[in-house]
Motif scaffolding. Structure first.
Motif, PDB file in Angstrom:
ATOM      1  N   UNK B  92      -1.573   5.688  -7.912  1.00 11.85           N
ATOM      2  CA  UNK B  92      -2.355   6.826  -7.836  1.00 11.85           C
ATOM      3  C   UNK B  92      -3.766   6.539  -8.386  1.00 11.85           C
ATOM      4  N   UNK B  93      -4.836   7.225  -8.226  1.00 12.39           N
ATOM      5  CA  UNK B  93      -6.083   7.216  -8.615  1.00 12.39           C
ATOM      6  C   UNK B  93      -7.030   8.641  -9.124  1.00 12.39           C
ATOM      7  N   UNK B  94      -7.431   8.654 -10.028  1.00 15.37           N
ATOM      8  CA  UNK B  94      -8.268   9.927 -10.300  1.00 15.37           C
ATOM      9  C   UNK B  94      -9.580   9.571 -11.134  1.00 15.37           C
ATOM     10  N   UNK B  95     -10.273  10.643 -11.493  1.00 15.82           N
ATOM     11  CA  UNK B  95     -11.536  10.575 -12.441  1.00 15.82           C
ATOM     12  C   UNK B  95     -10.836  11.045 -13.634  1.00 15.82           C
ATOM     13  N   UNK B  96     -11.317  10.661 -14.783  1.00 19.08           N
ATOM     14  CA  UNK B  96     -10.889  11.064 -16.009  1.00 19.08           C
ATOM     15  C   UNK B  96     -10.111  12.510 -16.231  1.00 19.08           C
ATOM     16  N   UNK B 100      -4.466  13.759  -9.816  1.00 20.08           N
ATOM     17  CA  UNK B 100      -4.234  12.277  -9.233  1.00 20.08           C
ATOM     18  C   UNK B 100      -3.813  12.581  -7.872  1.00 20.08           C
ATOM     19  N   UNK B 101      -4.306  11.530  -7.329  1.00 16.73           N
ATOM     20  CA  UNK B 101      -3.930  11.256  -5.756  1.00 16.73           C
ATOM     21  C   UNK B 101      -3.145  10.242  -5.555  1.00 16.73           C
ATOM     22  N   UNK B 102      -2.127  10.329  -4.884  1.00 14.44           N
ATOM     23  CA  UNK B 102      -1.144   9.431  -4.646  1.00 14.44           C
ATOM     24  C   UNK B 102      -1.091   8.829  -3.467  1.00 14.44           C
ATOM     25  N   UNK B 103      -0.671   7.570  -3.387  1.00 15.44           N
ATOM     26  CA  UNK B 103      -0.501   6.723  -2.129  1.00 15.44           C
ATOM     27  C   UNK B 103       1.001   7.011  -1.629  1.00 15.44           C
ATOM     28  N   UNK B 104       1.304   6.802  -0.463  1.00 20.47           N
ATOM     29  CA  UNK B 104       2.858   7.107   0.215  1.00 20.47           C
ATOM     30  C   UNK B 104       3.934   6.345  -0.488  1.00 20.47           C
ATOM     31  N   UNK B 105       3.784   5.498  -1.350  1.00 19.33           N
ATOM     32  CA  UNK B 105       4.823   5.003  -1.982  1.00 19.33           C
ATOM     33  C   UNK B 105       5.260   3.579  -1.270  1.00 19.33           C
ATOM     34  N   UNK B 106       5.705   2.781  -1.939  1.00 14.28           N
ATOM     35  CA  UNK B 106       6.509   1.281  -1.535  1.00 14.28           C
ATOM     36  C   UNK B 106       7.853   1.367  -1.936  1.00 14.28           C
ATOM     37  N   UNK B 107       8.892   1.300  -1.266  1.00 12.51           N
ATOM     38  CA  UNK B 107      10.123   1.322  -1.519  1.00 12.51           C
ATOM     39  C   UNK B 107      10.464  -0.131  -1.469  1.00 12.51           C
ATOM     40  N   UNK B 108      10.975  -0.811  -2.824  1.00 18.00           N
ATOM     41  CA  UNK B 108      11.159  -2.013  -2.845  1.00 18.00           C
ATOM     42  C   UNK B 108      12.649  -2.312  -3.098  1.00 18.00           C
ATOM     43  N   UNK B 109      13.155  -3.252  -2.525  1.00 18.95           N
ATOM     44  CA  UNK B 109      14.619  -3.541  -2.668  1.00 18.95           C
ATOM     45  C   UNK B 109      14.623  -5.085  -3.071  1.00 18.95           C
ATOM     46  N   UNK B 110      15.230  -5.294  -4.002  1.00 17.16           N
ATOM     47  CA  UNK B 110      15.471  -6.678  -4.572  1.00 17.16           C
ATOM     48  C   UNK B 110      16.987  -7.093  -4.677  1.00 17.16           C
TER      49      UNK B 110
END
Lengths: 109, 111
Positions: B92-96, B100-110
């Motif tokens: 996510x990103x924002x100004x102070x 917050x603006x979010x990305x779509x996400x990364x689903x990680x499988x280990x």
């Protein structure tokens, strides 16, 4: 360090009904925000209410904030199946936000 | 419209591999964040950055590092992936203090 706590954890309603979700927090805040997350996706910002505001509207959404009780509520009126999602409150200080665990809303057609 | 993009939607890695998750925002935001999201635990902040080359630990930084060489890009690094790092990762990103603006996400499988 989770600050916001949503209640209920899960809510199931029929299309057309209103949905109310609550958020309680512990310390003083600059603002409180509500986000929505569709399954498997990122969060989408819905509404921000500042600590000196008591109520805010955006379309079918109504948010209230009671700083004396350290609580907020999100009301979705005339719900639709597309409102099915998880809803999170987030409380802000000067830097980062702290998110609750969310309310999972299911709107049945 | 603000756009936050993440390099992968799904990722499968082996235990011990070094993993890079990239996040890019196009709104010239000062702040960027990495969260992980797990069932029953909500969103937990791993690291955040309030300026280029600056970073701050969040609530669960162990096993992760970050890099912010350019304002628009914030990378999350798993030096040696472990199965307990299987999760959904959100940038996510924002100004102070603001939205917050979010990305779509990364689903990680280990594995």
């Amino acid at each position: 360090s989770q600050q916001g706590e949503e209640d209920p954890q899960a809510l199931s309603i029929q299309e057309g009904e209103n949905a109310t979700m609550n958020c309680s927090y512990k310390t003083s805040i600059n603002n409180l925000q509500w986000y929505r997350q569709n399954s498997g996706r990122g969060l989408v910002h819905l509404i921000l209410i500042r600590s000196n505001e008591r109520e805010k509207h955006s379309g079918r959404l109504r948010v209230t904030l009671d700083t004396s009780k350290k609580s907020s509520s999100l009301l979705i009126t005339a719900s639709r199946a597309a409102d099915t999602a998880s809803y999170f409150c987030a409380t802000g200080g000067s830097e980062k936000l702290v998110f609750g665990k969310g309310t999972k809303l299911t709107v049945n057609p | 419209d603000v756009k936050v993009t993440q390099s992968s939607r799904y990722l499968v890695k082996r235990t011990g591999e070094k993993v890079f998750l990239e996040c890019v925002q196009d709104m010239d935001h000062e702040n960027m964040f990495w969260y992980r999201q797990d069932p029953g635990l909500g969103l937990r902040l791993i690291y955040f950055s309030y300026d280029v080359k600056m970073k701050e630990k969040g609530d669960i930084p162990e096993g992760y590092s970050v890099s912010r060489e350019k304002k628009e890009r914030f990378s999350l690094i798993l030096e040696s992936a472990s199965t307990n790092q299987t999760s959904m990762y959100l940038c996510a990103s924002n100004e102070l203090g603001e939205t917050q603006y979010f990305g779509p996400g990364t689903r990680l499988l280990v594995l």
